[in-house]
Design an enzyme around this catalytic site. Structure first.
Site, PDB file in Angstrom:
ATOM      1  N   GLY A 170     -20.490 -16.480 -40.872  1.00 42.06           N
ATOM      2  CA  GLY A 170     -21.357 -17.587 -41.242  1.00 42.06           C
ATOM      3  C   GLY A 170     -21.164 -18.762 -40.314  1.00 42.06           C
ATOM      4  O   GLY A 170     -20.250 -18.786 -39.489  1.00 42.06           O
TER       5      GLY A 170
ATOM      6  N   GLY B 182     -18.124 -24.583 -41.075  1.00 43.51           N
ATOM      7  CA  GLY B 182     -18.112 -25.560 -42.152  1.00 43.51           C
ATOM      8  C   GLY B 182     -18.553 -25.064 -43.507  1.00 43.51           C
ATOM      9  O   GLY B 182     -18.700 -25.851 -44.433  1.00 43.51           O
ATOM     10  N   VAL B 183     -18.745 -23.721 -43.657  1.00 43.50           N
ATOM     11  CA  VAL B 183     -19.178 -23.223 -44.974  1.00 43.50           C
ATOM     12  C   VAL B 183     -17.994 -22.772 -45.825  1.00 43.50           C
ATOM     13  O   VAL B 183     -18.174 -22.328 -46.954  1.00 43.50           O
ATOM     14  CB  VAL B 183     -20.189 -22.063 -44.826  1.00 43.50           C
ATOM     15  CG1 VAL B 183     -21.451 -22.545 -44.179  1.00 43.50           C
ATOM     16  CG2 VAL B 183     -19.579 -20.905 -44.052  1.00 43.50           C
ATOM     17  N   GLY B 184     -16.763 -22.882 -45.299  1.00 44.89           N
ATOM     18  CA  GLY B 184     -15.593 -22.599 -46.122  1.00 44.89           C
ATOM     19  C   GLY B 184     -14.971 -21.241 -45.910  1.00 44.89           C
ATOM     20  O   GLY B 184     -14.296 -20.730 -46.797  1.00 44.89           O
TER      21      GLY B 184
ATOM     22  N   THR C 279     -12.493 -20.202 -43.718  1.00 45.56           N
ATOM     23  CA  THR C 279     -11.030 -20.218 -43.596  1.00 45.56           C
ATOM     24  C   THR C 279     -10.364 -20.674 -44.889  1.00 45.56           C
ATOM     25  O   THR C 279      -9.400 -20.060 -45.358  1.00 45.56           O
ATOM     26  CB  THR C 279     -10.610 -21.147 -42.441  1.00 45.56           C
ATOM     27  OG1 THR C 279     -11.251 -20.704 -41.227  1.00 45.56           O
ATOM     28  CG2 THR C 279      -9.109 -21.121 -42.255  1.00 45.56           C
TER      29      THR C 279
ATOM     30  N   SER D  25     -38.237 -13.750 -32.300  1.00 44.03           N
ATOM     31  CA  SER D  25     -38.781 -14.251 -33.566  1.00 44.03           C
ATOM     32  C   SER D  25     -39.714 -15.450 -33.391  1.00 44.03           C
ATOM     33  O   SER D  25     -40.313 -15.887 -34.371  1.00 44.03           O
ATOM     34  CB  SER D  25     -37.640 -14.617 -34.519  1.00 44.03           C
ATOM     35  OG  SER D  25     -36.849 -15.652 -33.992  1.00 44.03           O
TER      36      SER D  25
ATOM     37  N   LYS E 218     -32.912 -19.240 -41.849  1.00 39.59           N
ATOM     38  CA  LYS E 218     -34.141 -19.926 -41.446  1.00 39.59           C
ATOM     39  C   LYS E 218     -34.794 -20.643 -42.629  1.00 39.59           C
ATOM     40  O   LYS E 218     -35.311 -21.758 -42.493  1.00 39.59           O
ATOM     41  CB  LYS E 218     -35.112 -18.918 -40.824  1.00 39.59           C
ATOM     42  CG  LYS E 218     -34.635 -18.348 -39.493  1.00 39.59           C
ATOM     43  CD  LYS E 218     -35.556 -17.250 -38.986  1.00 39.59           C
ATOM     44  CE  LYS E 218     -35.051 -16.664 -37.665  1.00 39.59           C
ATOM     45  NZ  LYS E 218     -35.901 -15.559 -37.178  1.00 39.59           N
TER      46      LYS E 218
END
Length: 793
Positions: A369, A372-374, A376, A692, A735
């Site tokens: 991902g 900063g989405v957690g 680790t 895309s 997206k």
């Protein structure tokens, strides 16, 4: 009521003829059961019990003895005692200075409690005397003899039981008295002894007792066998000890260094205590023998000694116990992280399987991902939820295979690889082991670290992982490996195949506000020395920060901005300003300055030739503006914005399709022969590639050619063919989240990507409309104002 050790007194008079009153004072016993015809010493300490004894001793000296169901109960009531017990006579009583009594009682007969007649100061019950019931038979005699023989064996194995008991057992002819005598001297629980008391039928009593005596004898014989083995081993160890002491004395007499011998012996003991596998221990002892023959000044001595230290320090047999409380683990995961339901569900599934099957191998998970989405911090949370140790190593930039597998001991300063070092630091052989940034491993002439990870991350192989330095197998199958990556493309396919990939997408604004409220704000307030009375954030302020200052997939920059505000408030508090600071959308600019991001969709698409596309990046989804323009020229197609080959081909395919349909769009057939067309994708410093953007380029081109504006509340994604078909693309979830962050309410996507919308949370899709399409004609009708449109929902 407490019990002192039982003492059998064969000289006590037979109390069978003593008349038992129909109503008795009842003394509850803790952790003991009194039997008829057996003399039992008791300690009486409770006030009620002391008064009971004083009253009984001055009267008939006869009382009822019944066991408590729960020994810890200091003040039992009617339901807390058994209703079968023994009537007994007090033989002796001794008072102690602390107010307690020591009494000697002899059981008279079994009794059953019928009716409670007095509660205070102690219990009194109407009782019924129970006499033994039996008929002489061959089976009864066999049971009696078997119990007697078995119990005699028990007496020989238990030092605390006097040998005279064997004589008493042999001379006891009454089967009921024999059963009571044996039961009173066996190591039974209160519940088991109560079963014997309640067995009025002597045959049934002997049958129950046969089971208990056989079990006790089996335990004692096994204990005796173990004791013999221990004695043998101790004899062997003592012999070795004496020989070593003699060897030390000889060495001391000869002037040989005693300290070195002690060091070798100390290492030998440590090797034995490490509980290594047999193969590993053999290798360690072999190396120890080599060390004992080396001179301390030799170069090899330090190498060998360091190797042995590593072997001893590794947790070969040290494991932490997993916390298999499913609800507790779920609570810990929810406390530490908001949302991330897929990851939490996978961990709970693993714990559930571990609960049912203890030898389950650890999974190999890969969290993919944007930053900063957690990813680790989620590893630490999983370790806390499972009760395991946590160790983390970063693989970013590692380009030497020896970093993973270690160096061979032929090199100066050789050490084990990072895997073995991590296991040693964890202190257990089943930690949560996080391999961070696995997608950023390097590769050069020194080897390929990703290939070395193939064995580590394969449950079918890692039970015998071999580090070059140790050169012996180490079992990694109990380790739960978690890897993290921003993208999967740079991970070799063989390594990717060994991992269970779990995608972590970015957060929507509502989720970020929840995360900030529950986790980020309290953490930053505490880390900056503030208290809740000093600062408070309104949700409007958090929303303003998310929209205007930190447009990102994760929450790392959001936490930085919250930290910036907290530091500024901390400065005021340190200067003596104690009033509480309320952070709202109106005053946030005074702390963070002017907004860094603003809604530009409407402004950018106000003219024809501009379309809004959606792109996937390693840091999450993003909004892409594609501009098309024409000028006098001769069939020139100019593409700018650092476009990759695939994106350039998409632009050429878009132009070819529009040229092939020029009459349908009321364009002159020769429009391209007299014009140059320029397609530009802004943010030109950033390389862009991928198929895309095909539908977006096509829409921008047609908008420019027919001079009609593209809708400003709509974005699109999809690959195109020369026939105008719209093909599926990847990264739909990222997206869609990017479109929501940009304030876009309508999204065009390939029809074959419709199922991907199911992965998006309902709250993220709220207020948005999605239009699955199969062809460019549908895209044009939906996107360009003024065309004949049919809405597809």
């Amino acid at each position: 009521m407490d019990e002192s050790p039982f003492q059998f007194d064969a000289d006590q008079a037979d109390a069978e003829d003593t008349k038992i009153p129909p109503e008795l004072a009842i003394l509850p016993l803790r952790d003991t059961v009194a039997f008829p015809n057996i003399v039992t010493p008791l300690v009486v300490a409770r006030d009620k019990s002391v008064q009971l004894i004083n009253d009984v001793i001055s009267g008939s000296r006869i009382l009822g003895l019944v066991a408590q169901k729960e020994a810890e109960n200091e003040d039992p009531i009617d339901n807390d005692i058994y209703y079968y017990g023994t009537a007994a006579i007090i033989l002796r009583m001794l008072k102690f200075p602390d107010g307690s009594l020591r009494i000697l009682v002899q059981g008279i007969s079994r009794i059953k409690l019928l009716k409670l007649t007095q509660i205070e100061p102690y219990f009194k019950y109407k009782v019924r005397t129970l006499n033994d019931s039996f008929q002489n038979s061959t089976e009864l005699e066999a049971l009696k003899r078997n119990v007697a023989i078995q119990f005699q064996k028990v007496v020989t194995l238990v030092p605390q039981l006097p040998d005279e008991l064997q004589v008493v057992v042999v001379n006891t002819n009454h089967p009921g008295k024999l059963a009571d005598l044996v039961a009173s001297n066996l190591n039974l629980s209160v519940a088991e002894k109560q079963e014997i008391i309640e067995a009025i039928d002597v045959k049934q009593r002997l049958e129950k007792l046969t089971v208990f005596v056989s079990r006790e004898l089996e335990v004692l014989e096994m204990g005796s066998k173990i004791q013999d083995q221990v004695q043998t081993e101790m004899g062997k160890n003592q012999r070795e000890y004496f020989l070593r002491e003699q060897l030390r004395a000889i060495q001391k007499e000869l002037g040989v260094g005693d300290e070195r011998s002690m060091e070798i012996e100390e290492l030998r003991e440590k090797i034995q205590k490490a509980k290594m596998p047999e193969e590993v221990e053999t290798e360690a002892l072999r190396e120890l023998d080599r060390l004992s023959k080396m001179q301390p000044g030799a170069a090899e001595y330090t190498v060998s000694r360091t190797y042995l230290d590593w072997m001893i320090l590794l947790p070969w047999a040290i494991s932490t116990e997993d916390n298999l409380d499913i609800d507790g683990a779920q609570k810990v995961l929810d406390e530490d992280h908001y949302d991330l339901e897929k990851v939490k569900e996978r961990i709970i599934e693993y714990l559930a399987v571990r609960k049912l099957k203890k030898d389950t191998k650890g999974p190999i998970l890969c969290f993919v991902g944007p930053p900063g989405v957690g990813k680790t911090s989620l590893g630490r949370s999983i370790a806390r939820a499972m009760g395991r140790n946590f160790v983390r190593i970063s693989l970013g930039g590692v380009h030497d295979e020896a970093e993973i597998r270690g160096h061979r001991r032929t090199y100066i300063g050789a050490l084990p690889g990072r895997i073995i070092q991590g296991i040693k630091n964890a202190g257990s052989n089943n930690p949560i082991f996080m391999l961070d940034e696995v997608d950023k491993i390097g590769q050069d002439f020194r080897g390929d670290p990703s290939s070395a990870l193939l064995e580590v991350l394969d449950p079918e192989q890692n039970f015998s992982f071999s580090d070059h330095y140790l050169d012996v197998p180490f079992d990694l199958s109990k380790v739960m490996f978690i890897t993290t990556a921003n993208i999967l493309d740079t991970i070799p396919s063989a390594l990717r195949d060994r991992m269970e990939v779990i995608h972590l997408s970015g957060y929507i604004e509502e989720e970020k506000i929840q995360i900030a409220t529950k986790y980020l704000v309290p953490r930053q307030v505490g880390e900056n020395g503030l208290k809740r009375k000093n600062i408070s954030f309104r949700k409007s302020a958090l929303g303003k920060m998310i929209q205007g200052y930190t447009r990102e997939a994760g929450v790392r920059n959001l936490e930085r901005q919250i930290g910036t505000i907290c530091r500024k408030v901390a400065r005021d508090v340190a200067a003596g300003q104690d009033e509480k600071r309320l952070i709202s959308a109106d005053n946030i600019a005074t702390f963070l300055g002017p907004e860094k991001f603003y809604a530009e969709v409407k402004e950018r698409t106000a003219q024809s030739g501009v379309a809004t596309g959606l792109a996937w990046t390693p840091t999450g989804g993003d909004v892409l503006f594609i501009e098309a323009s024409q000028m006098p020229g001769a069939k020139g197609l100019i593409l700018t914005g650092q476009l990759g080959d695939v994106m350039k081909e998409s632009a050429q395919a878009a132009l070819s399709y529009i040229r092939s349909r020029s009459s349908d769009f009321q364009l002159n057939d020769d429009f391209f022969s007299k014009k140059d067309i320029h397609i530009h994708v802004p943010a030109g410093a950033i390389p862009k590639d991928g198929p895309s953007a095909g539908v977006t380029i096509s829409t921008a081109l047609l908008s420019m050619l027919i001079n009609k504006v593209v809708r400003n509340d709509l974005a699109m994604t999809g690959e195109i063919t020369l026939r105008g078909k719209v093909l599926p693309v990847g990264g739909i979830k990222e997206k869609m989240l990017a479109a929501r962050r940009a304030g876009i309410k309508k999204v065009i996507l390939p029809a074959k990507n419709k199922d991907d919308l199911e992965e998006i949370p309902e709250n993220a899709k709220k207020g948005m409309s999605f239009y699955p399409v199969d062809s460019l004609d549908e895209v044009f009708r939906l996107a360009i104002k003024g065309l004949d449109r049919t809405t597809t929902s």
